[in-house]
Design a protein around this motif. Sequence first.
Motif, PDB file in Angstrom:
ATOM      1  N   ASN A 249      32.987  42.359  -1.911  1.00  0.00           N
ATOM      2  CA  ASN A 249      32.976  42.396  -0.564  1.00  0.00           C
ATOM      3  C   ASN A 249      32.979  41.019   0.125  1.00  0.00           C
ATOM      4  O   ASN A 249      32.830  40.758   1.079  1.00  0.00           O
ATOM      5  CB  ASN A 249      31.604  43.095  -0.070  1.00  0.00           C
ATOM      6  N   ARG A 250      33.201  40.071  -0.580  1.00  0.00           N
ATOM      7  CA  ARG A 250      33.340  38.676  -0.209  1.00  0.00           C
ATOM      8  C   ARG A 250      34.611  37.882  -0.594  1.00  0.00           C
ATOM      9  O   ARG A 250      35.303  37.242   0.172  1.00  0.00           O
ATOM     10  CB  ARG A 250      32.166  37.832  -0.874  1.00  0.00           C
ATOM     11  N   GLU A 251      35.320  38.074  -1.615  1.00  0.00           N
ATOM     12  CA  GLU A 251      36.437  37.450  -1.906  1.00  0.00           C
ATOM     13  C   GLU A 251      37.242  38.223  -3.071  1.00  0.00           C
ATOM     14  O   GLU A 251      36.682  39.250  -3.718  1.00  0.00           O
ATOM     15  CB  GLU A 251      36.159  36.076  -2.549  1.00  0.00           C
ATOM     16  N   ILE A 252      38.324  37.843  -3.294  1.00  0.00           N
ATOM     17  CA  ILE A 252      39.379  38.315  -4.393  1.00  0.00           C
ATOM     18  C   ILE A 252      38.737  37.861  -5.859  1.00  0.00           C
ATOM     19  O   ILE A 252      38.645  36.689  -6.032  1.00  0.00           O
ATOM     20  CB  ILE A 252      40.763  37.960  -4.130  1.00  0.00           C
ATOM     21  N   HIS A 253      38.545  39.029  -6.628  1.00  0.00           N
ATOM     22  CA  HIS A 253      38.515  38.549  -8.196  1.00  0.00           C
ATOM     23  C   HIS A 253      39.665  39.522  -8.806  1.00  0.00           C
ATOM     24  O   HIS A 253      39.933  40.661  -8.447  1.00  0.00           O
ATOM     25  CB  HIS A 253      37.129  39.211  -8.523  1.00  0.00           C
ATOM     26  N   GLY A 254      39.858  38.745  -9.792  1.00  0.00           N
ATOM     27  CA  GLY A 254      40.823  39.473 -10.633  1.00  0.00           C
ATOM     28  C   GLY A 254      40.944  38.928 -12.399  1.00  0.00           C
ATOM     29  O   GLY A 254      40.514  37.798 -12.429  1.00  0.00           O
ATOM     30  N   GLU A 255      41.426  39.814 -12.939  1.00  0.00           N
ATOM     31  CA  GLU A 255      41.548  39.644 -14.517  1.00  0.00           C
ATOM     32  C   GLU A 255      42.702  40.161 -15.183  1.00  0.00           C
ATOM     33  O   GLU A 255      42.998  41.443 -14.935  1.00  0.00           O
ATOM     34  CB  GLU A 255      40.196  39.606 -15.256  1.00  0.00           C
ATOM     35  N   PHE A 256      43.817  39.505 -16.006  1.00  0.00           N
ATOM     36  CA  PHE A 256      44.704  40.154 -16.527  1.00  0.00           C
ATOM     37  C   PHE A 256      44.806  39.533 -17.826  1.00  0.00           C
ATOM     38  O   PHE A 256      44.639  38.410 -17.937  1.00  0.00           O
ATOM     39  CB  PHE A 256      46.049  39.548 -15.774  1.00  0.00           C
ATOM     40  N   ARG A 257      45.000  40.593 -18.813  1.00  0.00           N
ATOM     41  CA  ARG A 257      45.154  40.128 -20.290  1.00  0.00           C
ATOM     42  C   ARG A 257      46.608  40.619 -20.854  1.00  0.00           C
ATOM     43  O   ARG A 257      46.686  41.665 -21.138  1.00  0.00           O
ATOM     44  CB  ARG A 257      43.945  40.756 -21.041  1.00  0.00           C
ATOM     45  N   PRO A 258      47.270  39.670 -20.755  1.00  0.00           N
ATOM     46  CA  PRO A 258      48.803  40.253 -21.724  1.00  0.00           C
ATOM     47  C   PRO A 258      48.662  39.981 -23.015  1.00  0.00           C
ATOM     48  O   PRO A 258      47.838  39.269 -23.610  1.00  0.00           O
ATOM     49  CB  PRO A 258      49.692  39.308 -21.196  1.00  0.00           C
ATOM     50  N   SER A 259      49.470  40.860 -23.843  1.00  0.00           N
ATOM     51  CA  SER A 259      49.209  40.843 -24.973  1.00  0.00           C
ATOM     52  C   SER A 259      50.343  41.270 -25.782  1.00  0.00           C
ATOM     53  O   SER A 259      51.469  41.889 -25.020  1.00  0.00           O
ATOM     54  CB  SER A 259      48.364  41.703 -25.945  1.00  0.00           C
ATOM     55  N   ILE A 260      50.863  41.142 -26.973  1.00  0.00           N
ATOM     56  CA  ILE A 260      52.002  41.972 -27.699  1.00  0.00           C
ATOM     57  C   ILE A 260      52.066  43.409 -27.502  1.00  0.00           C
ATOM     58  O   ILE A 260      53.079  44.089 -27.780  1.00  0.00           O
ATOM     59  CB  ILE A 260      52.238  41.375 -29.497  1.00  0.00           C
ATOM     60  N   SER A 261      51.024  44.053 -27.336  1.00  0.00           N
ATOM     61  CA  SER A 261      50.888  45.510 -27.016  1.00  0.00           C
ATOM     62  C   SER A 261      51.116  45.744 -25.748  1.00  0.00           C
ATOM     63  O   SER A 261      51.413  47.071 -25.488  1.00  0.00           O
ATOM     64  CB  SER A 261      49.751  46.144 -27.761  1.00  0.00           C
ATOM     65  N   GLY A 262      50.846  44.982 -24.729  1.00  0.00           N
ATOM     66  CA  GLY A 262      51.202  45.372 -23.270  1.00  0.00           C
ATOM     67  C   GLY A 262      50.203  44.593 -22.489  1.00  0.00           C
ATOM     68  O   GLY A 262      49.989  43.219 -22.583  1.00  0.00           O
ATOM     69  N   LEU A 263      49.701  45.237 -21.410  1.00  0.00           N
ATOM     70  CA  LEU A 263      49.098  44.339 -20.277  1.00  0.00           C
ATOM     71  C   LEU A 263      47.875  45.221 -19.667  1.00  0.00           C
ATOM     72  O   LEU A 263      48.231  46.499 -19.543  1.00  0.00           O
ATOM     73  CB  LEU A 263      50.089  44.162 -19.132  1.00  0.00           C
ATOM     74  N   THR A 264      46.924  44.389 -19.570  1.00  0.00           N
ATOM     75  CA  THR A 264      45.511  45.023 -18.578  1.00  0.00           C
ATOM     76  C   THR A 264      45.048  44.061 -17.853  1.00  0.00           C
ATOM     77  O   THR A 264      45.560  43.046 -17.907  1.00  0.00           O
ATOM     78  CB  THR A 264      44.490  45.414 -19.887  1.00  0.00           C
TER      79      THR A 264
ATOM     80  N   GLU B  90      40.028  43.154  -7.492  1.00  0.00           N
ATOM     81  CA  GLU B  90      38.992  43.632  -6.453  1.00  0.00           C
ATOM     82  C   GLU B  90      38.935  42.549  -5.227  1.00  0.00           C
ATOM     83  O   GLU B  90      39.052  41.633  -5.567  1.00  0.00           O
ATOM     84  CB  GLU B  90      37.645  44.052  -7.056  1.00  0.00           C
ATOM     85  N   PHE B  91      38.826  43.321  -4.210  1.00  0.00           N
ATOM     86  CA  PHE B  91      38.970  42.479  -2.948  1.00  0.00           C
ATOM     87  C   PHE B  91      38.268  43.117  -1.495  1.00  0.00           C
ATOM     88  O   PHE B  91      38.234  44.427  -1.602  1.00  0.00           O
ATOM     89  CB  PHE B  91      40.529  42.008  -2.694  1.00  0.00           C
ATOM     90  N   PRO B  92      37.765  42.506  -0.708  1.00  0.00           N
ATOM     91  CA  PRO B  92      37.478  43.079   0.603  1.00  0.00           C
ATOM     92  C   PRO B  92      38.653  43.252   1.480  1.00  0.00           C
ATOM     93  O   PRO B  92      39.672  42.382   1.652  1.00  0.00           O
ATOM     94  CB  PRO B  92      36.820  41.765   1.128  1.00  0.00           C
ATOM     95  N   VAL B  93      38.699  44.393   2.218  1.00  0.00           N
ATOM     96  CA  VAL B  93      39.618  44.749   3.177  1.00  0.00           C
ATOM     97  C   VAL B  93      39.324  44.457   4.516  1.00  0.00           C
ATOM     98  O   VAL B  93      40.023  43.859   5.193  1.00  0.00           O
ATOM     99  CB  VAL B  93      39.869  46.294   3.158  1.00  0.00           C
ATOM    100  N   ASN B  94      38.047  44.489   4.757  1.00  0.00           N
ATOM    101  CA  ASN B  94      37.375  43.965   6.175  1.00  0.00           C
ATOM    102  C   ASN B  94      35.783  43.882   6.094  1.00  0.00           C
ATOM    103  O   ASN B  94      35.439  44.367   4.696  1.00  0.00           O
ATOM    104  CB  ASN B  94      37.652  45.003   7.359  1.00  0.00           C
ATOM    105  N   ARG B  95      35.129  43.876   6.727  1.00  0.00           N
ATOM    106  CA  ARG B  95      33.838  43.530   6.789  1.00  0.00           C
ATOM    107  C   ARG B  95      33.019  44.898   6.000  1.00  0.00           C
ATOM    108  O   ARG B  95      31.971  44.796   5.533  1.00  0.00           O
ATOM    109  CB  ARG B  95      33.135  43.358   8.008  1.00  0.00           C
ATOM    110  N   GLN B  96      33.744  45.848   6.396  1.00  0.00           N
ATOM    111  CA  GLN B  96      32.956  47.188   5.783  1.00  0.00           C
ATOM    112  C   GLN B  96      33.795  47.839   4.833  1.00  0.00           C
ATOM    113  O   GLN B  96      33.210  49.069   4.232  1.00  0.00           O
ATOM    114  CB  GLN B  96      32.889  48.248   7.177  1.00  0.00           C
TER     115      GLN B  96
END
Length: 361
Positions: free
Chosen positions: A25-40, A44-50
């Motif tokens: 609810n405060r800022e954008i967080h993300g994680e991406f892990r590419p590999s020879i088998s694919g991608l995961t 997550e992010f806030p849209v507004n205060r609520q």
Amino acid sequence: VGGFDAEYGGRNASILNITTRGGNNREIHGEFRPSISGLTGAVEFPVNRQTTAMVSGRFLSDLMLRVIMGSPNVMMDFNSTLQTKIGNTRLRFSGFYARDYMDYSVDNIFVFLPNDLFDEFREGFITNTNNLAFGLYTNTLLRPNLLLETQLYHSRSQVDNHTYFGYSTTDTTTALDIVLDFNTRIENTISDNTIKANLKWYAFRQQTFKFGFELNRLNFAHELGRTTEERNPSRYATEFQAFFIQDQLELGKLIMKLGLRNSRSIARAGWQPEPRVSASLRIGNSILKAAYGHYYQYLTSMDSRNDEMVQFLDYYSAIDQRQPINSVHYILGLEGRLNSRLNYSLSAYYKELNRIYRSTY
């Protein structure tokens, strides 16, 4: 396994209560892990205060199977959650989609191995599964000691599994051609529309009452042995109803739950009572647990061992014209901490399976 509260039912063995978390609810967080088998990945992010949101997914394909075995395959799933608050009500929208596909052929091994026994050999399976679920969960504070929870969701599972085994060879001594060709294709689809609600009343400091109901409508489509493009499955629908009441009492280190669930299939008029009792007692660093309950199940898995060369997927059907599957659970457990790094858990259970069915196509 077993011993679950009166709020849950329709299963004899165990249940999964999965809750997707909301986003940051405060800022954008993300994680991406590419590999020879694919991608995961996930973000997550806030849209507004609520309002917050979260999206995650993965796309995988086994390159060893694809290249060496010549077997196309893919596995992917995606999750999403949108959580917000309106007044005293919290709302959570969630969605899930998954697809698995594999075309596995054993006879591709003979590319690397000598094969002088058969003129032609083929063995393998082609499986394609799709799973979809989305729903709305609400949590409303009606009064300081009164909480209302509702759930409305739809899910759909679709399985298409084709297994085959065949060979041909020539018997030179009798000049006979020997041919075997075995093919099975099973398609099974289930969709579920469910409404659940419960009211939680914090009556006293140590006592909590819970009342609720659940309505399910399930649609089935089964087909065995289709070899044409046009589908003509066997279709039918059924409905289940249930309501429950539960009292949780805390007396110092002792917590007790007394509950009663009543359930039925619309195809049969009678209600099935399902009493539940459980308790936990803290003794030093350990907790002693015990549970007893009756459970009724209105679905059963279908036995396809006589129809498929390989059975590794489950297919389901409803029990409408017969009494539901019934079991009684007795559970005793002990868990605790031996030291700062070592925990232990011991459990024993006994189940009386008073009624089971074997369903076939």
